[in-house]
Write a protein that holds these residues in place. Sequence first.
Motif, mmCIF file in Angstrom:
data_model
loop_
_atom_site.group_PDB
_atom_site.id
_atom_site.type_symbol
_atom_site.label_atom_id
_atom_site.label_comp_id
_atom_site.label_asym_id
_atom_site.label_seq_id
_atom_site.Cartn_x
_atom_site.Cartn_y
_atom_site.Cartn_z
ATOM 1 N N ALA A 46 0.840 -1.213 0.000
ATOM 2 C CA ALA A 46 0.000 0.000 0.000
ATOM 3 C C ALA A 46 0.867 1.252 0.000
ATOM 4 N N GLN A 47 2.014 1.186 0.698
ATOM 5 C CA GLN A 47 2.893 2.358 0.760
ATOM 6 C C GLN A 47 3.383 2.750 -0.631
ATOM 7 N N LEU A 48 3.826 1.740 -1.396
ATOM 8 C CA LEU A 48 4.345 2.052 -2.732
ATOM 9 C C LEU A 48 3.216 2.460 -3.674
ATOM 10 N N LYS A 49 2.059 1.830 -3.529
ATOM 11 C CA LYS A 49 0.929 2.183 -4.400
ATOM 12 C C LYS A 49 0.476 3.621 -4.132
ATOM 13 N N THR A 50 0.469 4.003 -2.864
ATOM 14 C CA THR A 50 0.103 5.390 -2.526
ATOM 15 C C THR A 50 1.076 6.366 -3.182
#
Length: 170
Positions: A79-83
């Motif tokens: 989720a961190q990278l997608k954000t």
Amino acid sequence: MSTLAILGSSSPDGNTCALARAVTSTCSGKLLDLSDYDVTPWDYLARNAGDDFFHLAREMAAATDIIFCTPVYWYAMSAQLKTFIDRFSDLITRNKEIGRSLAGKRTWLIATGSDETLPEGFEIPFALTSQYFQMHYSGALYGQTTDAGLLPIALEQAKVFAGRIVNKQT
Ligand SMILES: Cc1cc2nc3c(=O)[nH]c(=O)nc-3n(C[C@H](O)[C@H](O)[C@H](O)COP(=O)(O)O)c2cc1C
């Protein structure tokens, strides 16, 4: 010529970080951990224009090679990278100059997971997002992990992967 690795993981000292470090230490790259920065989700009203995204975008603009580093969480990137990647929309709307400056860079992927191989299609968002910005997606390093951490072969493969990055730079 410079390599920037961007890590998005729930574990600042975890498996993905270890694999990313093995690569950046071999190719003299810089490793930035998204958990050290305030990067909030894409906002249509740009209420987050003052967070750390543009600082990181300028770091990307200064690099020749960008490595996205993520664990496999539920068959997808973290989720961190997608954000972070969702915020690339800021680079086609609010700061097109940085967006245009990404053209010609090479992009890479480092991922870790407990399965033997990356899930089918895992690389597609990285390849297509790169293509959108006219960057050249150049390949992935996948490290398999167990409860004891990365399989040792992954660290060997990290040296080869770092060599590919360096060779493309020369
Ligand atoms: C929430 C969660 C979901 C996961 N989903 C997968 C998965 O779909 N496929 C896989 O191979 N491994 C999966 N794993 C295992 C992790 O990808 C693996 O342990 C990875 O090396 C963790 O990296 P990290 O230390 O950077 O978090 C999952 C782990 C977690 C915590």
